[in-house]
Design a protein around this motif. Structure first.
Motif, PDB file in Angstrom:
ATOM      1  N   THR A  42      -4.538  -6.298   5.180  1.00 28.72           N
ATOM      2  CA  THR A  42      -6.000  -7.373   5.375  1.00 28.72           C
ATOM      3  C   THR A  42      -6.735  -5.556   4.343  1.00 28.72           C
ATOM      4  O   THR A  42      -6.523  -5.460   5.418  1.00 28.72           O
ATOM      5  N   VAL A  43      -7.344  -6.199   3.556  1.00 30.64           N
ATOM      6  CA  VAL A  43      -8.248  -5.696   2.695  1.00 30.64           C
ATOM      7  C   VAL A  43     -10.259  -6.133   3.446  1.00 30.64           C
ATOM      8  O   VAL A  43     -10.364  -6.198   3.564  1.00 30.64           O
ATOM      9  N   TYR A 160       7.380 -12.372  -0.494  1.00 29.06           N
ATOM     10  CA  TYR A 160       7.038 -11.974  -1.256  1.00 29.06           C
ATOM     11  C   TYR A 160       7.004 -10.623  -0.720  1.00 29.06           C
ATOM     12  O   TYR A 160       8.090 -10.546   0.356  1.00 29.06           O
ATOM     13  N   HIS A 161       6.852  -9.849  -1.609  1.00 28.51           N
ATOM     14  CA  HIS A 161       6.948  -8.335  -0.993  1.00 28.51           C
ATOM     15  C   HIS A 161       5.662  -7.325  -0.112  1.00 28.51           C
ATOM     16  O   HIS A 161       5.629  -7.099   0.602  1.00 28.51           O
ATOM     17  N   TYR A 162       4.646  -8.854  -1.166  1.00 21.11           N
ATOM     18  CA  TYR A 162       3.305  -8.028   0.202  1.00 21.11           C
ATOM     19  C   TYR A 162       2.539  -9.089  -0.171  1.00 21.11           C
ATOM     20  O   TYR A 162       2.543  -9.994  -0.713  1.00 21.11           O
ATOM     21  N   VAL A 163       1.532  -9.596   1.127  1.00 21.81           N
ATOM     22  CA  VAL A 163       0.160 -10.146   0.919  1.00 21.81           C
ATOM     23  C   VAL A 163      -1.302  -9.344   0.929  1.00 21.81           C
ATOM     24  O   VAL A 163      -0.874  -8.338   1.963  1.00 21.81           O
ATOM     25  N   PHE A 164      -2.113  -9.720   0.471  1.00 18.55           N
ATOM     26  CA  PHE A 164      -2.928  -9.266   0.471  1.00 18.55           C
ATOM     27  C   PHE A 164      -3.992  -9.563   0.859  1.00 18.55           C
ATOM     28  O   PHE A 164      -4.286 -11.226   0.271  1.00 18.55           O
ATOM     29  N   ILE A 165      -5.115 -10.172   1.860  1.00 19.62           N
ATOM     30  CA  ILE A 165      -6.233 -10.270   1.996  1.00 19.62           C
ATOM     31  C   ILE A 165      -7.721  -9.863   2.726  1.00 19.62           C
ATOM     32  O   ILE A 165      -7.516  -8.920   2.992  1.00 19.62           O
ATOM     33  N   GLU A 184      -1.060  -4.486   8.417  1.00 22.82           N
ATOM     34  CA  GLU A 184      -1.737  -3.515   8.267  1.00 22.82           C
ATOM     35  C   GLU A 184      -2.875  -2.967   7.745  1.00 22.82           C
ATOM     36  O   GLU A 184      -3.104  -4.835   7.229  1.00 22.82           O
ATOM     37  N   VAL A 185      -3.423  -2.711   7.912  1.00 30.80           N
ATOM     38  CA  VAL A 185      -5.334  -2.810   7.952  1.00 30.80           C
ATOM     39  C   VAL A 185      -5.287  -0.963   6.346  1.00 30.80           C
ATOM     40  O   VAL A 185      -5.045  -0.445   6.417  1.00 30.80           O
ATOM     41  N   LEU A 186      -6.440  -1.854   5.265  1.00 33.34           N
ATOM     42  CA  LEU A 186      -6.321  -0.613   4.237  1.00 33.34           C
ATOM     43  C   LEU A 186      -8.113  -0.908   4.292  1.00 33.34           C
ATOM     44  O   LEU A 186      -8.587  -1.766   3.920  1.00 33.34           O
ATOM     45  N   ILE A 187      -8.396  -0.104   4.614  1.00 43.23           N
ATOM     46  CA  ILE A 187     -10.151   0.438   4.311  1.00 43.23           C
ATOM     47  C   ILE A 187     -10.155   1.319   2.710  1.00 43.23           C
ATOM     48  O   ILE A 187      -9.727   2.200   2.998  1.00 43.23           O
ATOM     49  N   PRO A 188     -10.836   0.265   1.781  1.00 43.53           N
ATOM     50  CA  PRO A 188     -11.573   1.690   1.121  1.00 43.53           C
ATOM     51  C   PRO A 188     -12.976   2.282   1.504  1.00 43.53           C
ATOM     52  O   PRO A 188     -13.874   1.599   2.403  1.00 43.53           O
ATOM     53  N   ILE A 189     -13.179   3.557   1.000  1.00 46.05           N
ATOM     54  CA  ILE A 189     -13.899   4.105   1.129  1.00 46.05           C
ATOM     55  C   ILE A 189     -14.496   4.875  -0.314  1.00 46.05           C
ATOM     56  O   ILE A 189     -13.661   5.374  -0.977  1.00 46.05           O
ATOM     57  N   GLN A 190     -16.033   4.176  -0.224  1.00 44.44           N
ATOM     58  CA  GLN A 190     -16.001   4.678  -1.581  1.00 44.44           C
ATOM     59  C   GLN A 190     -17.163   6.161  -1.467  1.00 44.44           C
ATOM     60  O   GLN A 190     -17.210   6.668  -0.277  1.00 44.44           O
ATOM     61  N   CYS A 191     -17.106   6.951  -2.322  1.00 46.99           N
ATOM     62  CA  CYS A 191     -17.322   8.376  -2.129  1.00 46.99           C
ATOM     63  C   CYS A 191     -18.607   8.712  -2.992  1.00 46.99           C
ATOM     64  O   CYS A 191     -18.748   9.303  -3.768  1.00 46.99           O
ATOM     65  N   ASN A 216      -0.068  -5.911  16.703  1.00 48.85           N
ATOM     66  CA  ASN A 216       0.992  -4.984  15.254  1.00 48.85           C
ATOM     67  C   ASN A 216      -0.046  -4.929  14.290  1.00 48.85           C
ATOM     68  O   ASN A 216       0.741  -3.868  13.593  1.00 48.85           O
ATOM     69  N   LEU A 217      -1.503  -4.661  15.063  1.00 50.44           N
ATOM     70  CA  LEU A 217      -1.837  -3.742  13.705  1.00 50.44           C
ATOM     71  C   LEU A 217      -2.367  -2.657  13.691  1.00 50.44           C
ATOM     72  O   LEU A 217      -2.561  -2.143  15.079  1.00 50.44           O
ATOM     73  N   ARG A 218      -2.407  -2.657  12.612  1.00 53.48           N
ATOM     74  CA  ARG A 218      -2.994  -0.483  12.567  1.00 53.48           C
ATOM     75  C   ARG A 218      -3.427  -0.641  11.634  1.00 53.48           C
ATOM     76  O   ARG A 218      -3.685  -1.431  10.033  1.00 53.48           O
ATOM     77  N   VAL A 219      -4.305   0.576  10.887  1.00 57.46           N
ATOM     78  CA  VAL A 219      -4.859   0.869   9.978  1.00 57.46           C
ATOM     79  C   VAL A 219      -3.823   1.789   9.533  1.00 57.46           C
ATOM     80  O   VAL A 219      -3.480   2.962   9.807  1.00 57.46           O
ATOM     81  N   SER A 220      -3.195   1.461   8.158  1.00 60.22           N
ATOM     82  CA  SER A 220      -2.147   2.029   7.466  1.00 60.22           C
ATOM     83  C   SER A 220      -2.432   2.994   6.747  1.00 60.22           C
ATOM     84  O   SER A 220      -1.740   4.110   6.155  1.00 60.22           O
TER      85      SER A 220
END
Length: 297
Positions: A42-43, A160-165, A184-191, A216-220
């Protein structure tokens, strides 16, 4: 007197060109290891304008470019990920709304992106804008996406190898569904200034969901976006984020890039629009890092 083809290799421009060429050669020869089982990301970032959808689309495209089978689920009512991947998301199209509200199978909504044979998308239509309200009265409202996604993935002969939400920039029921469906959680952070504002609330919510709905959720993964090496602010923010989050932060950083901004208007990721641009190169490097980390896990 120097000839017109001579240049000073010590100048900043020459060093930058040499570094870009070195990075292009390295990524061109790099093999992306494929995970043994589907990784579901999850993004998310509740702060808008951080490059969340841009990151979702371009990482998915970069991994597909590297040989992976990738599915993008557009859970944002704006439908920008659908647009960027060149898939139809007009009102009458079967979409993620039909999946989470009407329990339609995901198989009935998936479209292949025209830019890659191994990239697919479940689009978002305008109907999704009202889904938050409709979900309130539905049974198992937080788990409808996970149920549908699990059933779909189990039905596939070639997974699928990857799923992005891709999530909306809020912490409503749509985003909760995304967190419950992912590992997994993917967090974009702007500079930029205020980069970490609101992040503690997001992390608290992820912790609550992990405790009560999805153990099972984690910020990876954390990805730094809109990086400008010329400014002290970008360098300071990058240093602060790395200090706070350590190994979760990717080494690759996404620079401010005209090509990255232009690509969606052509219904493409930057990888398809201009594979040799610095933005494309940076997303390919980030994708390679994500793939390598998954292989280690």
């Amino acid at each position: 007197m120097s000839s017109s083809t001579d240049y000073d290799a010590s100048t900043p421009l020459a060093r930058e060109i040499a570094d870009l060429n070195r990075r292009r050669r390295a990524i061109a020869t790099q093999k992306f290891p494929l995970p043994a089982k589907t990784r579901v990301f999850t993004v998310s970032n509740q702060k808008g304008g951080v490059g969340k959808t841009t990151t979702t689309v371009n990482l998915a495209a970069a991994l597909a470019h590297g040989g992976a089978r990738v599915l993008v689920i557009d859970l944002d009512p704006q439908g920008n990920a659908s647009t960027a991947l060149g898939v139809n998301h007009q009102a009458e199209v079967a979409s993620i709304y039909d999946v989470i509200v009407d329990e339609a199978p995901i198989a009935d909504t998936v479209q292949r992106s025209p830019e890659s044979e191994t990239l697919w998308c479940v689009p978002a239509t305008i109907h999704l804008a009202g889904a938050e309200i409709e979900l309130v009265s539905l049974v198992a409202r937080e788990q409808r996406l996970r149920t549908a996604l699990d059933q779909y993935l189990e039905s596939l002969d070639e997974p699928y190898h990857y799923v992005f939400i891709d999530c909306p920039p809020s912490l409503g029921l749509l985003t909760i569904n995304a967190f419950v469906a992912a590992q997994e959680v993917l967090i974009p952070i702007q500079c930029e200034y205020y980069a970490l504002e609101g992040l503690s609330q997001l992390l608290r919510n992820i912790e609550l969901i992990e405790r009560h709905l999805n153990p099972n959720l984690r910020v990876s993964t954390i990805l730094l976006t809109m990086y400008d090496s010329r400014t002290n602010l970008s360098n300071q923010v990058a240093a602060d984020v790395r200090e706070h989050f350590g190994g979760q932060v990717l080494e690759a950083m996404i620079p401010r890039s005209v090509r990255v901004s232009e690509a969606p208007s052509y219904g493409q990721s930057v990888v398809a629009y201009d594979v040799n641009s610095t933005g494309s190169l940076s997303y390919l490097e980030a994708a390679a890092e994500i793939a390598a980390r998954g292989a280690q896990d």
